[in-house]
Design a protein around this motif. Structure first.
Motif, PDB file in Angstrom:
ATOM      1  N   ARG A 187       0.814  -1.212   0.000  1.00 23.41           N
ATOM      2  CA  ARG A 187       0.000   0.000   0.000  1.00 23.41           C
ATOM      3  C   ARG A 187       0.849   1.265   0.000  1.00 23.41           C
ATOM      4  O   ARG A 187       0.345   2.341  -0.268  1.00 23.41           O
ATOM      5  N   ASP A 188       2.109   1.132   0.315  1.00 24.33           N
ATOM      6  CA  ASP A 188       2.988   2.292   0.452  1.00 24.33           C
ATOM      7  C   ASP A 188       3.303   2.909  -0.910  1.00 24.33           C
ATOM      8  O   ASP A 188       3.759   2.216  -1.825  1.00 24.33           O
ATOM      9  N   ILE A 189       3.087   4.212  -1.033  1.00 24.07           N
ATOM     10  CA  ILE A 189       3.308   4.901  -2.296  1.00 24.07           C
ATOM     11  C   ILE A 189       4.763   4.810  -2.743  1.00 24.07           C
ATOM     12  O   ILE A 189       5.056   4.738  -3.947  1.00 24.07           O
ATOM     13  N   ALA A 190       5.694   4.802  -1.783  1.00 25.23           N
ATOM     14  CA  ALA A 190       7.112   4.690  -2.139  1.00 25.23           C
ATOM     15  C   ALA A 190       7.412   3.332  -2.764  1.00 25.23           C
ATOM     16  O   ALA A 190       8.152   3.231  -3.747  1.00 25.23           O
ATOM     17  N   ALA A 191       6.823   2.270  -2.216  1.00 27.13           N
ATOM     18  CA  ALA A 191       7.033   0.922  -2.758  1.00 27.13           C
ATOM     19  C   ALA A 191       6.408   0.788  -4.136  1.00 27.13           C
ATOM     20  O   ALA A 191       7.033   0.257  -5.074  1.00 27.13           O
ATOM     21  N   LEU A 192       5.189   1.266  -4.299  1.00 22.82           N
ATOM     22  CA  LEU A 192       4.470   1.118  -5.559  1.00 22.82           C
ATOM     23  C   LEU A 192       5.121   1.930  -6.675  1.00 22.82           C
ATOM     24  O   LEU A 192       5.328   1.433  -7.791  1.00 22.82           O
ATOM     25  N   ASN A 193       5.452   3.187  -6.388  1.00 18.70           N
ATOM     26  CA  ASN A 193       6.091   4.015  -7.413  1.00 18.70           C
ATOM     27  C   ASN A 193       7.513   3.555  -7.702  1.00 18.70           C
ATOM     28  O   ASN A 193       7.995   3.660  -8.830  1.00 18.70           O
ATOM     29  N   GLY A 194       8.195   3.038  -6.673  1.00 23.05           N
ATOM     30  CA  GLY A 194       9.529   2.487  -6.896  1.00 23.05           C
ATOM     31  C   GLY A 194       9.493   1.290  -7.824  1.00 23.05           C
ATOM     32  O   GLY A 194      10.366   1.125  -8.693  1.00 23.05           O
ATOM     33  N   TYR A 195       8.480   0.460  -7.665  1.00 23.55           N
ATOM     34  CA  TYR A 195       8.305  -0.708  -8.544  1.00 23.55           C
ATOM     35  C   TYR A 195       8.102  -0.251  -9.986  1.00 23.55           C
ATOM     36  O   TYR A 195       8.712  -0.801 -10.921  1.00 23.55           O
ATOM     37  N   GLU A 196       7.233   0.752 -10.169  1.00 21.79           N
ATOM     38  CA  GLU A 196       6.971   1.257 -11.523  1.00 21.79           C
ATOM     39  C   GLU A 196       8.219   1.886 -12.125  1.00 21.79           C
ATOM     40  O   GLU A 196       8.464   1.764 -13.338  1.00 21.79           O
ATOM     41  N   LYS A 197       9.005   2.524 -11.295  1.00 20.32           N
ATOM     42  CA  LYS A 197      10.233   3.152 -11.789  1.00 20.32           C
ATOM     43  C   LYS A 197      11.218   2.101 -12.302  1.00 20.32           C
ATOM     44  O   LYS A 197      11.809   2.247 -13.379  1.00 20.32           O
ATOM     45  N   VAL A 198      11.393   1.025 -11.530  1.00 17.25           N
ATOM     46  CA  VAL A 198      12.281  -0.065 -11.956  1.00 17.25           C
ATOM     47  C   VAL A 198      11.733  -0.715 -13.221  1.00 17.25           C
ATOM     48  O   VAL A 198      12.479  -1.036 -14.164  1.00 17.25           O
ATOM     49  N   LYS A 199      10.430  -0.895 -13.277  1.00 19.14           N
ATOM     50  CA  LYS A 199       9.779  -1.521 -14.434  1.00 19.14           C
ATOM     51  C   LYS A 199       9.966  -0.670 -15.687  1.00 19.14           C
ATOM     52  O   LYS A 199      10.310  -1.181 -16.767  1.00 19.14           O
ATOM     53  N   LEU A 200       9.768   0.643 -15.559  1.00 17.03           N
ATOM     54  CA  LEU A 200       9.930   1.540 -16.698  1.00 17.03           C
ATOM     55  C   LEU A 200      11.366   1.543 -17.213  1.00 17.03           C
ATOM     56  O   LEU A 200      11.611   1.693 -18.418  1.00 17.03           O
ATOM     57  N   ALA A 201      12.314   1.389 -16.299  1.00 19.73           N
ATOM     58  CA  ALA A 201      13.725   1.404 -16.673  1.00 19.73           C
ATOM     59  C   ALA A 201      14.221   0.050 -17.134  1.00 19.73           C
ATOM     60  O   ALA A 201      15.402  -0.094 -17.495  1.00 19.73           O
ATOM     61  N   GLY A 202      13.346  -0.954 -17.140  1.00 21.09           N
ATOM     62  CA  GLY A 202      13.769  -2.300 -17.525  1.00 21.09           C
ATOM     63  C   GLY A 202      14.696  -2.931 -16.520  1.00 21.09           C
ATOM     64  O   GLY A 202      15.547  -3.753 -16.867  1.00 21.09           O
ATOM     65  N   GLY A 203      14.538  -2.554 -15.248  1.00 23.30           N
ATOM     66  CA  GLY A 203      15.432  -3.051 -14.211  1.00 23.30           C
ATOM     67  C   GLY A 203      15.069  -4.431 -13.697  1.00 23.30           C
ATOM     68  O   GLY A 203      14.145  -5.090 -14.200  1.00 23.30           O
ATOM     69  N   ASP A 204      15.775  -4.862 -12.674  1.00 21.63           N
ATOM     70  CA  ASP A 204      15.632  -6.194 -12.099  1.00 21.63           C
ATOM     71  C   ASP A 204      14.524  -6.170 -11.047  1.00 21.63           C
ATOM     72  O   ASP A 204      14.758  -5.830  -9.879  1.00 21.63           O
ATOM     73  N   LEU A 205      13.317  -6.539 -11.439  1.00 24.63           N
ATOM     74  CA  LEU A 205      12.177  -6.510 -10.529  1.00 24.63           C
ATOM     75  C   LEU A 205      12.286  -7.570  -9.437  1.00 24.63           C
ATOM     76  O   LEU A 205      11.806  -7.371  -8.316  1.00 24.63           O
ATOM     77  N   GLU A 206      12.937  -8.689  -9.750  1.00 19.82           N
ATOM     78  CA  GLU A 206      13.087  -9.741  -8.742  1.00 19.82           C
ATOM     79  C   GLU A 206      13.936  -9.257  -7.569  1.00 19.82           C
ATOM     80  O   GLU A 206      13.609  -9.470  -6.406  1.00 19.82           O
ATOM     81  N   THR A 207      15.045  -8.575  -7.903  1.00 21.15           N
ATOM     82  CA  THR A 207      15.894  -8.023  -6.849  1.00 21.15           C
ATOM     83  C   THR A 207      15.169  -6.928  -6.088  1.00 21.15           C
ATOM     84  O   THR A 207      15.262  -6.826  -4.859  1.00 21.15           O
ATOM     85  N   TYR A 208      14.431  -6.097  -6.830  1.00 18.04           N
ATOM     86  CA  TYR A 208      13.667  -5.029  -6.183  1.00 18.04           C
ATOM     87  C   TYR A 208      12.694  -5.611  -5.165  1.00 18.04           C
ATOM     88  O   TYR A 208      12.591  -5.127  -4.030  1.00 18.04           O
ATOM     89  N   MET A 209      11.972  -6.664  -5.546  1.00 19.72           N
ATOM     90  CA  MET A 209      10.997  -7.268  -4.647  1.00 19.72           C
ATOM     91  C   MET A 209      11.671  -7.926  -3.440  1.00 19.72           C
ATOM     92  O   MET A 209      11.143  -7.882  -2.323  1.00 19.72           O
ATOM     93  N   ALA A 210      12.834  -8.516  -3.652  1.00 19.65           N
ATOM     94  CA  ALA A 210      13.562  -9.126  -2.534  1.00 19.65           C
ATOM     95  C   ALA A 210      13.979  -8.063  -1.520  1.00 19.65           C
ATOM     96  O   ALA A 210      13.860  -8.261  -0.303  1.00 19.65           O
ATOM     97  N   ASN A 211      14.460  -6.934  -2.019  1.00 17.65           N
ATOM     98  CA  ASN A 211      14.845  -5.837  -1.121  1.00 17.65           C
ATOM     99  C   ASN A 211      13.630  -5.256  -0.421  1.00 17.65           C
ATOM    100  O   ASN A 211      13.684  -4.883   0.766  1.00 17.65           O
ATOM    101  N   LEU A 212      12.511  -5.155  -1.155  1.00 17.22           N
ATOM    102  CA  LEU A 212      11.287  -4.615  -0.589  1.00 17.22           C
ATOM    103  C   LEU A 212      10.785  -5.494   0.557  1.00 17.22           C
ATOM    104  O   LEU A 212      10.285  -5.004   1.572  1.00 17.22           O
ATOM    105  N   LYS A 213      10.910  -6.794   0.376  1.00 20.48           N
ATOM    106  CA  LYS A 213      10.470  -7.743   1.398  1.00 20.48           C
ATOM    107  C   LYS A 213      11.201  -7.508   2.717  1.00 20.48           C
ATOM    108  O   LYS A 213      10.639  -7.701   3.800  1.00 20.48           O
ATOM    109  N   PHE A 214      12.444  -7.059   2.624  1.00 25.67           N
ATOM    110  CA  PHE A 214      13.235  -6.791   3.826  1.00 25.67           C
ATOM    111  C   PHE A 214      13.000  -5.391   4.367  1.00 25.67           C
ATOM    112  O   PHE A 214      12.905  -5.191   5.581  1.00 25.67           O
TER     113      PHE A 214
END
Length: 578
Positions: free
Chosen positions: A403-430
Motif C-alpha cells: 500500500r505504500d506509495i514509495a514501494a508502488l512508485n519504486g516498482y513502476e520506476k524499476v519496471k519503466l527502466a527495464g530493471g531487475d524486478l526480482e531483486t527489487y521485490m527481494a529488497n522490498l520484502k526486507f
C-alpha cells in the motif's frame, strides 16, 4: 562447567521496578530529555468502527495499555484531513481531523485521556509540503495572479524545461509536475500529490506558525517536523549535478534560510509554550546537527539522525560499524545538544527483522536485546508500536499486497527502466515501510483483535503467539521485558544523562558499554549473535547487582561470562578490585 547466577533478576524487575517508576517525577525543565516516546501509526493501532482503519477511539480504548508500558510521551503520525495519497502525509486541512480517524471531539478526549495519565502528546507537523487538495494549492494553481500563487514553487512553461530535480516518490523521478491550468510546472520533492510549500514567502511561514499555535492552545506538548530539513530552497533553481538522485540529502537538506525559519518558529511558537521540538533529519554533518539543536541556537530541542537506523541491509550488517556509529554520535553530543535514540519508525521495516533475528528460536531474545539497547543509551528513546511485542516483518511476495506509495512508485520506476524486478521485490520484502505498518497484534481473535472488518493491511500470520494478551501473561515475554527496561531507565539517571564508554570496540558479536552519573555506574552487555560467546568481565570493577536479564539464566564463573545467543545484561558496578 557453567554456573548460574541471579536467575530471578528479570522477574524482580518486572514486579518491583514498575512500582518504583510510577513515583518517578520528571523535572519540568528536562521532561523531553528524561521522557520515553511511544510512536503510534494511527491507521494500524486499533479500529473501533470496523472499516479496517485504526482510529482515535481505538487509541482511547488502549490508553491504559499505553500507560502500563511506562512511556511518558506519545507521538502520533498525521491525523489531519487528507486524501491519503501518502497515508496522511499529504494534508488538505491542518485544522481538522481525518474522517477515517474520527472527530475533533475524539481528539480532545484522547488528549485529555493522555494528560490524565501523565502522558504528553507529540503532534506530527507536515509543512515541507501540503496536499494538492489543500485550498492553498487549489487557489495557487487556479491562475498566475492568484494571491496564493507564491505559496508554492512554480516554473512557467515559457521559460523552457525546469532544472532537473529528483522526486523521492515519483515513478518518473522528476520533481517538476506540469499543470495545464496555468501552463506551468510545480515542484514536489515527494509525490505529485504533495506540492512543496514556498517557505521563502513570509505569508506561508505565518500560516504555519498560526496552525501550530492552534494545536498548542489545545494542549499539544510537542511538534515533530516532517522532512523539514528540505523546506528551504534556492529559488533561483540552479542546475544540480548528475548525482542528485544518489546524493539528494547533500543538495536538498539544510539550504540557506532554514535556520532563519527555525529561529522564527521558535520565537513565534516554541518559546511561548512548554512544547518539545524535533525535526526529521539532523543535517549533513555534525556541525549542522549542532546548529539545529544546541540550546544557544534557539531552534530545536533534539536531533533525529538516520545514520544508525540506515545501517541494516538485506545482506546483514557489521556490529563493529553499528557500535562505531552510535558511539560517534554519543561522543559528539556528550557536552552539548541532545539526541533521539531509535532503531525503528513508520519509515522503516520492523526492528527485530532488521537488527535482530526472525528465527523463532531467537526472535524474542533479540527483540528484548534491541529494546534494552534503545532504553540504555543517552538521548531520548523513541519506541515504535509493536516493537514492545517483538512484531516482525510480514514480507509480501506480490507488489499487489503493498500500500505504500514509495514501494508502488519504486516498482513502476524499476519496471519503466527495464530493471531487475526480482531483486527489487527481494529488497522490498526486507525493507518496505509496509512491514512496519501492519496492524497491532492485540490478541488471538480475528485480525489479532485490531478490527472486525478487513484490515487496510494484512495482519502478520504470527499474531497467534506474538500479541498483547499472550505476552501480558508471560513474565518472560518481550512485552514484560520492555516494561521492566522502561522502569529501570526511569529510576536510573545514569541511563539518561550518564557518560557513555564503549568497551571491546572491535568485538564482532558483543556490544558492551558503561553509563556513569553522579556515583552510579552501570554495565550493559549485549550479545548480538546467534552464538554462545565466552567473555571475561570487560571492566575492573566488581559486578554488584544484576538489574536486568532478558533470558532465564546467567552463566558466570571466575569473572567469565558464557553469554547465550542474544543475551542482554545490565549490572551496577561496585568499587574497584584490590
Amino acid at each position: 562447567m557453567r554456573y548460574f547466577l541471579l536467575c530471578t533478576a528479570l522477574v524482580f524487575c518486572i514486579t518491583g521496578c514498575s512500582e518504583k517508576a510510577e513515583s518517578t517525577v520528571i523535572k519540568d525543565d528536562t521532561w523531553w530529555k528524561e521522557g520515553i516516546v511511544y510512536q503510534i501509526y494511527p491507521r494500524s493501532f486499533k479500529d473501533t468502527d470496523g472499516d479496517g482503519v485504526g482510529d482515535l477511539k481505538g487509541i482511547i480504548e488502549e490508553l491504559d495499555y499505553i500507560q502500563s508500558l511506562g512511556v511518558t510521551m506519545v507521538w502520533l503520525n498525521p491525523i489531519y484531513s487528507s486524501p491519503n495519497a501518502d497515508n496522511g502525509y499529504d494534508i488538505s486541512d491542518y485544522r481538522s481531523i481525518m474522517e477515517e480517524f474520527g472527530t475533533m471531539e475524539d481528539f480532545d478526549a484522547m488528549l485529555k485521556g493522555m494528560h490524565d495519565r501523565g502522558i504528553r502528546f507529540i503532534m506530527d507537523v507536515v509543512v515541507n509540503h501540503s496536499s494538492d487538495q489543500h485550498e492553498w494549492f487549489l487557489q495557487s494553481r487556479s491562475s498566475r495572479d492568484n494571491p496564493y500563487r507564491d505559496y508554492y514553487h512554480w516554473w512557467p512553461a515559457e521559460k523552457g524545461k525546469p532544472p532537473y530535480r529528483y522526486s523521492l516518490f515519483d515513478a518518473a523521478g522528476d520533481a517538476w509536475k506540469y499543470d495545464s491550468i496555468t501552463d506551468a510546472y510545480y515542484l514536489h520533492y515527494f509525490s505529485q500529490q504533495q506540492p512543496d510549500l514556498k517557505w521563502e514567502n513570509p505569508k506561508v511561514r505565518q500560516e504555519v506558525y498560526d496552525l501550530m499555535k492552534f494545536w498548542a492552545e489545545k494542549g499539544v506538548d510537542g511538534f515533530r517536523l516532517d522532512a523539514f530539513q528540505f523546506a528551504a530552497k534556492d529559488t533561483t533553481y540552479p542546475e544540480f549535478p548528475d548525482d542528485l538522485e544518489q546524493n539528494f540529502i547533500q543538495y536538498y537538506a539544510m539550504q540557506p534560510g532554514l535556520h532563519d525559519y527555525l529561529r522564527e518558529m521558535n520565537q513565534e511558537v516554541f518559546s511561548k509554550y512548554d512544547v518539545m521540538s524535533v525535526a526529521e533529519g539532523a543535517g549533513r554533518n555534525f556541525e549542522e546537527a549542532h546548529e539545529l539543536v544546541d540550546a544557544d541556537r534557539k531552534e530545536l530541542n533534539m536531533a533525529y539522525a538516520f545514520e544508525g537506523v540506515d545501517i541494516a541491509k538485506p545482506e546483514g550488517y557489521s556490529l563493529a560499524h553499528f557500535k562505531e556509529v552510535f558511539s560517534r554520535w554519543d561522543q559528539e553530543f556528550a557536552e552539548k545538544g541532545w539526541l533521539s535514540i531509535f532503531l525503528a519508525n513508520h519509515d522503516q521495516a520492523r526492528l527485530v527483522s532488521r537488527f535482530g533475528s526472525d528465527d523463532p528460536r531467537f526472535r524474542a531474545a533479540s527483540a528484548k536485546l534491541l529494546n534494552t539497547f534503545i532504553l540504555s543509551m543517552r538521548g531520548t528513546p523513541y519506541c515504535y508500536y509493536g516493537d514492545e511485542l517483538g512484531m516482525t516483518n510480514i514480507g509480501f511476495d506480490s507488489i499487489s499486497l503493498y500500500r505504500d506509495i514509495a514501494a508502488l512508485n519504486g516498482y513502476e520506476k524499476v519496471k519503466l527502466a527495464g530493471g531487475d524486478l526480482e531483486t527489487y521485490m527481494a529488497n522490498l520484502k526486507f525493507s518496505s515501510r509496509d512491514n512496519g505498518r501492519t496492524p497491532m497484534q492485540w490478541d488471538t481473535t480475528l485480525n489479532a483483535g485490531f478490527s472486525s472488518g478487513t484490515p487496510w493491511l494484512p495482519v502478520n500470520e504470527n499474531y497467534k503467539t506474538v500479541n498483547v494478551a499472550v505476552e501480558k501473561e508471560d513474565p518472560s515475554s518481550v512485552l514484560n521485558h520492555f516494561k521492566a527496561m522502561v522502569s529501570l531507565r526511569k529510576e536510573s539517571p545514569a541511563l539518561v544523562y550518564g557518560a557513555y564508554t564503549l568497551l571491546l570496540p572491535e568485538h564482532e558479536k558483543i556490544y558492551a558499554y558503561t553509563r556513569e552519573w553522579e556515583g552510579q555506574k552501570m554495565l550493559v552487555i549485549l550479545n548480538f549473535s546467534n552464538d554462545i560467546v565466552t567473555l571475561p568481565v570487560p571492566v575492573e570493577e566488581e559486578l554488584e547487582d544484576l538489574l536486568l536479564n532478558n533470558l532465564p539464566q546467567v552463566y558466570y564463573k571466575d569473572r567469565v561470562f558464557s553469554l547465550e545467543p542474544w543475551q542482554a545484561l545490565v549490572f551496577t558496578l561496585g568499587p574497584l578490585q584490590e
